[in-house]
Design an enzyme around this catalytic site. Structure first.
Site, PDB file in Angstrom:
ATOM      1  N   TYR A  54       0.878   9.726   5.460  1.00  0.00           N
ATOM      2  CA  TYR A  54       0.222  10.824   4.762  1.00  0.00           C
ATOM      3  C   TYR A  54       0.685  12.170   5.346  1.00  0.00           C
ATOM      4  O   TYR A  54       1.580  12.206   6.192  1.00  0.00           O
ATOM      5  CB  TYR A  54      -1.290  10.634   4.798  1.00  0.00           C
ATOM      6  CG  TYR A  54      -1.713   9.378   4.080  1.00  0.00           C
ATOM      7  CD1 TYR A  54      -1.480   9.236   2.714  1.00  0.00           C
ATOM      8  CD2 TYR A  54      -2.293   8.302   4.758  1.00  0.00           C
ATOM      9  CE1 TYR A  54      -1.833   8.069   2.046  1.00  0.00           C
ATOM     10  CE2 TYR A  54      -2.638   7.131   4.094  1.00  0.00           C
ATOM     11  CZ  TYR A  54      -2.408   7.018   2.738  1.00  0.00           C
ATOM     12  OH  TYR A  54      -2.739   5.859   2.079  1.00  0.00           O
TER      13      TYR A  54
ATOM     14  N   GLY B  37     -11.990  -3.481  11.030  1.00  0.00           N
ATOM     15  CA  GLY B  37     -11.952  -3.157   9.614  1.00  0.00           C
ATOM     16  C   GLY B  37     -12.453  -4.266   8.725  1.00  0.00           C
ATOM     17  O   GLY B  37     -13.637  -4.383   8.432  1.00  0.00           O
TER      18      GLY B  37
END
Length: 357
Positions: free
Chosen positions: A165, A324
């Site tokens: 990103y 996660g």
């Protein structure tokens, strides 16, 4: 463990995971309860899914939460309050996708994708190279978001600087072809990130924690590397420490993999060794298969033990453990692990991604 004004009850962190259950960018009551269930289930610190900063090119979905606008911020204030009520601490992950954004994508279709050189992760020139004005605007937007997070009652912030990103696009030589002060050697490629960190540090209290999530790998570029040696990694991380980073969150797909030849340390271990700052490890904790295998190959991720993880944690390789998919599958994963009830843990399946449980 205490970092600045943040004290967590245990070393278990909920990883930031994009869920896209926030229509029009607004996290609603179901999102608040989703996080609160993990807090009630024993997680010490929750890092929210990535949330877009106030910049037109920051996002590429109208179902990912935003960190600006009256309605979205009211939703985030409710999320923070519910997590605190359930007994955990919470920080937002602040996000700008950069060149990952497709032209015409929501939430602001007219906004052009932009990055350090206008080059996508696939090497295509599908956007615009950022001007100094663009750089300054993004830095200011991150700082505004940091100050907003503190004002809403969050316990810190995390800057998403991994996975290809925007911030990572400046760090990665493949997407950063600039010849000005933001391109070239490792320290220059880290300047954009350091300016964001410094601006955020200036916008919040001195003891308000700033976490920095970084990775070697990028989306669809799993062998990509920012640093080939510890010395190169140190050149990237040192300016970030000087700018005000308190904790490094080192994103890997498998926490047990050594990062560099000649040492068993993983990426989090090296971040801690090189900077002296606390580090968070992540990557298939409690599961038998990594995230790519379960998403693309459809493999069942069986529940796995954490004995080797505990050995490394107790050996002071890293300080916190980010979990996660195991927490997506079982909101009570932390409590079950802490009380020795691993046989009661719910296994992860890809179908769980379709609901906000």
């Amino acid at each position: 463990m205490t970092v600045g004004s943040l004290t967590v009850a245990n070393r278990i962190v909920m990883s930031p995971m994009t869920r896209e259950f926030s229509p029009d960018g607004v996290p609603r009551a179901d999102v608040a309860q989703y996080y609160a269930r993990r807090a009630a289930g024993g997680v010490g610190l929750i890092i929210t899914e990535g949330t877009y900063i106030d910049h037109p090119s920051a996002g590429d979905s109208d179902r990912v939460p935003r960190f600006h606008g009256e309605e979205a911020l009211a939703g985030w204030a409710h999320v923070a309050a519910e997590v605190h009520r359930a007994g955990a601490k919470i920080i937002p992950q602040l996000w700008h996708v950069g060149m990952v954004r497709a032209p015409g994508a929501p939430p602001f279709p007219e906004a052009a994708p932009m990055g350090p050189s206008g080059i996508g992760l696939d090497g295509s020139r599908s956007g615009q190279a950022m001007t100094q004005d663009d750089v300054d605007a993004v830095v200011a937007a991150y700082a505004d978001a940091a100050g907003t997070a503190e004002g809403l009652g969050f316990d810190g912030i995390e800057l998403h600087a991994g996975h290809g990103y925007l911030i990572d696009q400046f760090l990665w030589e493949y997407t950063n072809r600039r010849s000005d002060r933001y391109g070239g050697d490792l320290a220059s490629r880290a300047r954009f990130a350091a300016e964001i960190v410094a601006a955020c540090r200036k916008a919040v209290a001195r003891d308000f924690p700033i976490l920095f999530r970084f990775s070697q790998w990028k989306a669809d570029h799993y062998d990509a590397r920012l640093a080939e040696t510890p010395e190169e990694l140190e050149a990237i991380l040192t300016p970030l420490v000087e700018a005000g980073v308190d904790v490094f969150h080192a994103s890997t797909r498998r926490y047990w993999r050594p990062e560099f030849d000649g040492s068993d340390l993983n990426l989090a271990g090296w971040a801690k060794k090189l900077t002296g700052k606390p580090a968070i490890t992540v990557g298939s904790v409690g599961l038998s298969e990594d995230v790519i295998a379960t998403l693309e190959d459809g493999k069942q991720a069986r529940v796995a033990g954490i004995e080797k993880l505990l050995d490394r944690l107790e050996g002071d390789e890293f300080d916190l453990v980010s979990v996660g998919r195991a927490l997506l599958a079982d909101p009570e994963w932390a409590e079950k692990i802490l009380t020795g009830r691993m046989d009661a843990v719910v296994p992860h399946t890809a179908e769980q991604l379709d609901v906000l449980h």
